[in-house]
Every structure is written in C-alpha cells, then in structure tokens.
Motif scaffolding. Structure first.
Motif, PDB file in Angstrom:
ATOM      1  N   ALA A 242       3.070  14.488  -9.361  1.00  0.00           N
ATOM      2  CA  ALA A 242       4.014  15.528  -9.298  1.00  0.00           C
ATOM      3  C   ALA A 242       4.533  15.875 -10.849  1.00  0.00           C
ATOM      4  O   ALA A 242       5.086  17.194 -11.100  1.00  0.00           O
ATOM      5  CB  ALA A 242       4.990  15.220  -8.457  1.00  0.00           C
ATOM      6  N   HIS A 243       4.500  15.058 -11.848  1.00  0.00           N
ATOM      7  CA  HIS A 243       4.951  15.187 -13.051  1.00  0.00           C
ATOM      8  C   HIS A 243       3.951  15.674 -14.132  1.00  0.00           C
ATOM      9  O   HIS A 243       4.123  15.887 -15.023  1.00  0.00           O
ATOM     10  CB  HIS A 243       5.703  13.859 -13.627  1.00  0.00           C
ATOM     11  CG  HIS A 243       6.859  13.566 -12.999  1.00  0.00           C
ATOM     12  ND1 HIS A 243       7.044  12.962 -11.817  1.00  0.00           N
ATOM     13  CD2 HIS A 243       8.179  13.663 -13.390  1.00  0.00           C
ATOM     14  CE1 HIS A 243       8.232  12.624 -11.354  1.00  0.00           C
ATOM     15  NE2 HIS A 243       8.920  13.201 -12.358  1.00  0.00           N
ATOM     16  N   GLN A 244       2.623  15.755 -13.665  1.00  0.00           N
ATOM     17  CA  GLN A 244       1.492  16.269 -14.349  1.00  0.00           C
ATOM     18  C   GLN A 244       1.523  17.680 -14.875  1.00  0.00           C
ATOM     19  O   GLN A 244       2.353  18.507 -13.997  1.00  0.00           O
ATOM     20  CB  GLN A 244       0.249  16.000 -13.764  1.00  0.00           C
ATOM     21  CG  GLN A 244      -0.268  14.628 -13.647  1.00  0.00           C
ATOM     22  CD  GLN A 244      -0.492  13.977 -14.997  1.00  0.00           C
ATOM     23  OE1 GLN A 244      -1.049  14.760 -15.628  1.00  0.00           O
ATOM     24  NE2 GLN A 244      -0.359  12.665 -14.999  1.00  0.00           N
ATOM     25  N   PRO A 245       1.383  18.239 -16.175  1.00  0.00           N
ATOM     26  CA  PRO A 245       1.553  19.566 -16.388  1.00  0.00           C
ATOM     27  C   PRO A 245       0.451  20.371 -15.888  1.00  0.00           C
ATOM     28  O   PRO A 245      -0.435  20.158 -15.587  1.00  0.00           O
ATOM     29  CB  PRO A 245       1.655  19.471 -18.197  1.00  0.00           C
ATOM     30  CG  PRO A 245       0.736  18.191 -18.362  1.00  0.00           C
ATOM     31  CD  PRO A 245       1.173  17.457 -17.195  1.00  0.00           C
ATOM     32  N   VAL A 246       1.110  21.696 -15.658  1.00  0.00           N
ATOM     33  CA  VAL A 246       0.062  22.392 -14.847  1.00  0.00           C
ATOM     34  C   VAL A 246      -0.411  23.624 -15.952  1.00  0.00           C
ATOM     35  O   VAL A 246       0.374  24.292 -16.589  1.00  0.00           O
ATOM     36  CB  VAL A 246       1.014  23.326 -13.750  1.00  0.00           C
ATOM     37  CG1 VAL A 246      -0.016  24.237 -13.092  1.00  0.00           C
ATOM     38  CG2 VAL A 246       1.169  22.351 -12.720  1.00  0.00           C
ATOM     39  N   ILE A 247      -1.609  23.660 -15.975  1.00  0.00           N
ATOM     40  CA  ILE A 247      -2.390  24.637 -17.096  1.00  0.00           C
ATOM     41  C   ILE A 247      -3.024  25.874 -16.321  1.00  0.00           C
ATOM     42  O   ILE A 247      -3.807  25.386 -15.499  1.00  0.00           O
ATOM     43  CB  ILE A 247      -3.441  23.734 -17.827  1.00  0.00           C
ATOM     44  CG1 ILE A 247      -2.689  22.405 -18.535  1.00  0.00           C
ATOM     45  CG2 ILE A 247      -4.105  24.687 -18.927  1.00  0.00           C
ATOM     46  CD1 ILE A 247      -3.849  21.634 -19.152  1.00  0.00           C
ATOM     47  N   GLN A 248      -2.447  26.871 -16.605  1.00  0.00           N
ATOM     48  CA  GLN A 248      -2.931  28.224 -16.129  1.00  0.00           C
ATOM     49  C   GLN A 248      -4.359  28.673 -16.718  1.00  0.00           C
ATOM     50  O   GLN A 248      -4.402  28.580 -18.132  1.00  0.00           O
ATOM     51  CB  GLN A 248      -1.934  29.438 -16.104  1.00  0.00           C
ATOM     52  CG  GLN A 248      -0.629  28.810 -15.333  1.00  0.00           C
ATOM     53  CD  GLN A 248       0.395  30.096 -15.285  1.00  0.00           C
ATOM     54  OE1 GLN A 248      -0.012  31.004 -16.082  1.00  0.00           O
ATOM     55  NE2 GLN A 248       1.405  29.924 -14.591  1.00  0.00           N
ATOM     56  N   ARG A 249      -5.227  28.999 -15.930  1.00  0.00           N
ATOM     57  CA  ARG A 249      -6.483  29.739 -16.548  1.00  0.00           C
ATOM     58  C   ARG A 249      -5.949  30.885 -17.431  1.00  0.00           C
ATOM     59  O   ARG A 249      -5.347  31.788 -16.925  1.00  0.00           O
ATOM     60  CB  ARG A 249      -7.505  29.843 -15.376  1.00  0.00           C
ATOM     61  CG  ARG A 249      -8.752  30.601 -15.857  1.00  0.00           C
ATOM     62  CD  ARG A 249      -9.835  30.804 -14.921  1.00  0.00           C
ATOM     63  NE  ARG A 249     -10.170  29.504 -13.948  1.00  0.00           N
ATOM     64  CZ  ARG A 249     -10.785  29.740 -12.975  1.00  0.00           C
ATOM     65  NH1 ARG A 249     -11.313  30.778 -12.401  1.00  0.00           N
ATOM     66  NH2 ARG A 249     -11.235  28.627 -12.390  1.00  0.00           N
ATOM     67  N   ALA A 250      -6.697  31.167 -18.600  1.00  0.00           N
ATOM     68  CA  ALA A 250      -6.494  32.230 -19.305  1.00  0.00           C
ATOM     69  C   ALA A 250      -7.173  33.233 -18.662  1.00  0.00           C
ATOM     70  O   ALA A 250      -8.561  33.337 -18.450  1.00  0.00           O
ATOM     71  CB  ALA A 250      -7.010  31.901 -20.804  1.00  0.00           C
TER      72      ALA A 250
ATOM     73  N   PHE B  63       0.806  -1.267  -0.080  1.00  0.00           N
ATOM     74  CA  PHE B  63       0.179   0.091  -0.024  1.00  0.00           C
ATOM     75  C   PHE B  63       0.833   1.267   0.041  1.00  0.00           C
ATOM     76  O   PHE B  63       0.455   2.287  -0.715  1.00  0.00           O
ATOM     77  CB  PHE B  63      -1.034   0.105   1.382  1.00  0.00           C
ATOM     78  CG  PHE B  63      -1.908   1.267   1.480  1.00  0.00           C
ATOM     79  CD1 PHE B  63      -2.855   1.351   0.426  1.00  0.00           C
ATOM     80  CD2 PHE B  63      -1.420   2.308   2.267  1.00  0.00           C
ATOM     81  CE1 PHE B  63      -3.579   2.463   0.842  1.00  0.00           C
ATOM     82  CE2 PHE B  63      -2.251   3.292   2.486  1.00  0.00           C
ATOM     83  CZ  PHE B  63      -3.240   3.523   1.789  1.00  0.00           C
ATOM     84  N   LYS B  64       2.064   1.214   0.871  1.00  0.00           N
ATOM     85  CA  LYS B  64       3.015   2.232   0.779  1.00  0.00           C
ATOM     86  C   LYS B  64       3.539   2.561  -0.694  1.00  0.00           C
ATOM     87  O   LYS B  64       3.709   3.762  -0.896  1.00  0.00           O
ATOM     88  CB  LYS B  64       4.025   2.221   1.953  1.00  0.00           C
ATOM     89  CG  LYS B  64       3.428   2.257   3.211  1.00  0.00           C
ATOM     90  CD  LYS B  64       4.678   2.268   4.130  1.00  0.00           C
ATOM     91  CE  LYS B  64       4.025   2.370   5.711  1.00  0.00           C
ATOM     92  NZ  LYS B  64       5.047   2.346   6.726  1.00  0.00           N
ATOM     93  N   ASN B  65       4.007   1.687  -1.203  1.00  0.00           N
ATOM     94  CA  ASN B  65       4.555   1.497  -2.492  1.00  0.00           C
ATOM     95  C   ASN B  65       3.517   2.308  -3.471  1.00  0.00           C
ATOM     96  O   ASN B  65       3.929   3.102  -4.349  1.00  0.00           O
ATOM     97  CB  ASN B  65       5.041   0.650  -2.939  1.00  0.00           C
ATOM     98  CG  ASN B  65       6.261  -0.079  -1.960  1.00  0.00           C
ATOM     99  OD1 ASN B  65       6.953   0.736  -1.545  1.00  0.00           O
ATOM    100  ND2 ASN B  65       6.343  -1.499  -2.110  1.00  0.00           N
ATOM    101  N   ALA B  66       2.404   1.900  -3.590  1.00  0.00           N
ATOM    102  CA  ALA B  66       1.059   2.334  -4.334  1.00  0.00           C
ATOM    103  C   ALA B  66       1.241   3.800  -4.197  1.00  0.00           C
ATOM    104  O   ALA B  66       0.938   4.488  -5.193  1.00  0.00           O
ATOM    105  CB  ALA B  66       0.197   1.656  -4.296  1.00  0.00           C
ATOM    106  N   THR B  67       1.133   4.100  -2.932  1.00  0.00           N
ATOM    107  CA  THR B  67       0.815   5.581  -2.373  1.00  0.00           C
ATOM    108  C   THR B  67       1.732   6.515  -3.360  1.00  0.00           C
ATOM    109  O   THR B  67       1.711   7.554  -3.780  1.00  0.00           O
ATOM    110  CB  THR B  67       0.773   5.685  -1.124  1.00  0.00           C
ATOM    111  OG1 THR B  67      -0.368   4.799  -0.725  1.00  0.00           O
ATOM    112  CG2 THR B  67       0.325   7.321  -0.806  1.00  0.00           C
ATOM    113  N   SER B  68       3.113   5.935  -3.060  1.00  0.00           N
ATOM    114  CA  SER B  68       4.431   6.653  -3.393  1.00  0.00           C
ATOM    115  C   SER B  68       4.355   6.981  -4.941  1.00  0.00           C
ATOM    116  O   SER B  68       4.846   7.995  -5.410  1.00  0.00           O
ATOM    117  CB  SER B  68       5.537   6.039  -3.006  1.00  0.00           C
ATOM    118  OG  SER B  68       6.825   6.721  -3.184  1.00  0.00           O
ATOM    119  N   GLU B  69       3.908   5.589  -5.741  1.00  0.00           N
ATOM    120  CA  GLU B  69       3.942   5.980  -7.172  1.00  0.00           C
ATOM    121  C   GLU B  69       2.844   6.855  -7.572  1.00  0.00           C
ATOM    122  O   GLU B  69       3.253   7.650  -8.327  1.00  0.00           O
ATOM    123  CB  GLU B  69       3.756   4.487  -7.638  1.00  0.00           C
ATOM    124  CG  GLU B  69       4.933   3.544  -7.510  1.00  0.00           C
ATOM    125  CD  GLU B  69       5.956   3.760  -8.214  1.00  0.00           C
ATOM    126  OE1 GLU B  69       5.922   4.337  -9.494  1.00  0.00           O
ATOM    127  OE2 GLU B  69       7.334   3.644  -7.672  1.00  0.00           O
TER     128      GLU B  69
END
Length: 282
Positions: free
Chosen positions: A16-24, A4-10
């Motif tokens: 964290a690696h998802q791109p951040v899209i700013q609102r126009a 369970f700890k490994n799945a949470t860490s993954e």
C-alpha cells in the motif's frame, strides 16, 4: 498459522505504501497543427509529465509509389538495349545524328555507349559512312525475300514467326500480303497473330465445293470433357483402359524363408548338450 497471517499483513502494508507511477499519454495537437510530434523529458503538467513540441519542418503531402522520372534508364546497359531496339525498327543505316533526332539516343554524350554499340555482334558499323545497322538472323529486305526463304525451306517444315521478327521491320505487312495472295500458309494463334509460316505449293491446291467448305467450317471439335458423350451420341465408342491395381498401391513382395545355419562361436560351451536341462551338481 498466526505467523502466516502476520506475514500477509506486513506484505499488504508494504504494497500500500509503494508509489504509483502513471503511464505517460501524449495528447494529439490541434487539427491545424502540421508536422510530426516529438516528446522530451521536461515535465509538463498539462500533458501527464511529457513535454510535447512541434517540428519546424512542414509535412510533405505528395506521396509517390514510384520515381517521378519514368523515362529510359540511365545505366549504360539500358542505353545500349534502347539503341539496339531502335535499330531493329528500321532497315536503313542510321548515323549518330539520325539516332539522336529520331531515336532520342545521344551517342556523342556517351563515348562508352558508342564503342559498345559499334562492337556489338548484332550491329554492323560502316566505318566509311559512320552508320549503324542491325544484323538480323535472316537477311530479309522485302516480301519476295521472305517468300524465297520459305520456298527454300519447304522440305524442312514451317518457320517460326518469332525467329523472323527482327529480320524485317515490315514483316507483318509482308506476311499478310503473301497470305492474301495464297503464296504462303499461316498458322495463327487464338488472337489472330501469325505463329508458323509455310510455303504454299500451288500444285496441291484443290478446288472445294462451297457447300462442303461451309459444312467443314461449321463443325466444331468438342471439349475433351464432352468428347465421350459426343462419341456415344454418334454411335461410337472410345477406348477404355482398366487399371487392375489401385492408385498408389505398391505391389507386395513375397517373403522368402531362408534356413540360416547358426555358428557357435563360444568355444567354452563346446561339448555341452543344450537339449538337456542343466542341473547343479552338489
């Protein structure tokens, strides 16, 4: 637990690696710029990825809550109503030229209006003189005509003033003159306008003492709410009605017991004594 700890860490690493899209965000233009703002898909680093440009059309500052032309309507039925209302205001026959000059109604420009007015049941058209005249419910042409009609209907009660309104253009003046002369009696509304007209029979006119008339007109009928109190002050009692039943209380119906006979339809139970306990025989 370690799984369970490994799945949470993954999961946290992928998040964290998802791109951040700013609102126009569209920034407002300067106060001196006029016209609406449009947005396009071309990138503009000065405006958070949104292209902004101005319309070439100038913004209108005049706002009207209704059309500017507030004159008479242009529909044929509206024009017909205006023509009939104009004919009501005059007792003299009106030619096409008279209606155009005085009533601002051009029948020459509207042949359809001319035919509708000529065939209307409330309008009489003189073919020889080519004139229009309004046909009222009652034929009244003068003050004396009004008096004669009220005298003729003396046994039928008074006449409603509204029914006579379209019969004579000078009706208000005639009513006031006849009332001042004492020849008719007028029942008026609170605003003083005539409501019902009566022929005044001079034989029943009785001279009243001025002091009695002054006392009579000085008395005022109390309001309905204050009437019981005023009667008590005068030593009078008003009728009282007592309701024994409460408001909204429906009368209770007496229940009637009926002895109903039961008919046994199970023929296979015929001959059994149901008053005795059933005992299984071995």
């Amino acid at each position: 637990m370690s799984h369970f700890k490994n799945a949470t860490s993954e999961f946290k690493k992928r998040l964290a690696h998802q791109p951040v899209i700013q609102r126009a965000v569209v920034r407002p233009l300067a106060a001196q710029d006029d016209g609406p703002i449009f947005t396009g898909s071309n990138a503009n680093p000065n405006n958070n990825g949104t292209q902004v440009y101005r319309s070439s059309k100038k913004k209108k500052t005049e706002v009207y809550s209704q059309p500017q032309d507030t004159g008479t309507g242009k529909h044929i039925n509206s024009l017909l109503l205006n023509a009939i209302n104009y004919l009501k205001t005059t007792d003299e026959p009106q030619s096409v030229e008279d209606m155009k000059a005085r009533g601002k109604i051009d029948l020459d420009a509207k042949p359809e209006l001319f035919q509708l007015l000529r065939l209307n049941e409330k309008v009489a058209y003189d073919e020889r003189n080519a004139t229009f005249v309004y046909k009222p419910t009652y034929q009244i042409k003068s003050k004396e005509d009004l008096f004669a009609m009220l005298e003729k209907r003396k046994n039928e009660g008074g006449m409603d003033y509204k029914e006579l309104k379209d019969s004579y253009a000078k009706l208000p003046q005639a009513v006031e003159e006849l009332a001042a002369e004492g020849r008719i009696l007028v029942v008026r509304n609170k605003d003083g306008h005539p409501r019902v007209l009566f022929w005044n029979d001079q034989r029943y006119n009785t001279a009243m003492d001025p002091e009695f008339r002054e006392i009579w007109h000085r008395l005022r009928i109390p309001d309905e709410v204050d009437l019981p109190k005023e009667l008590e002050k005068a030593g009078l009692t008003h009728m009282q009605v007592f309701d024994k039943k409460g408001a909204g209380e429906a009368p209770k119906r007496k229940q009637v017991r009926r002895n109903r006979k039961m008919k046994i339809t199970n023929t296979h139970m015929k001959g059994l004594d149901l008053t005795k306990d059933f005992v299984i025989q071995k």
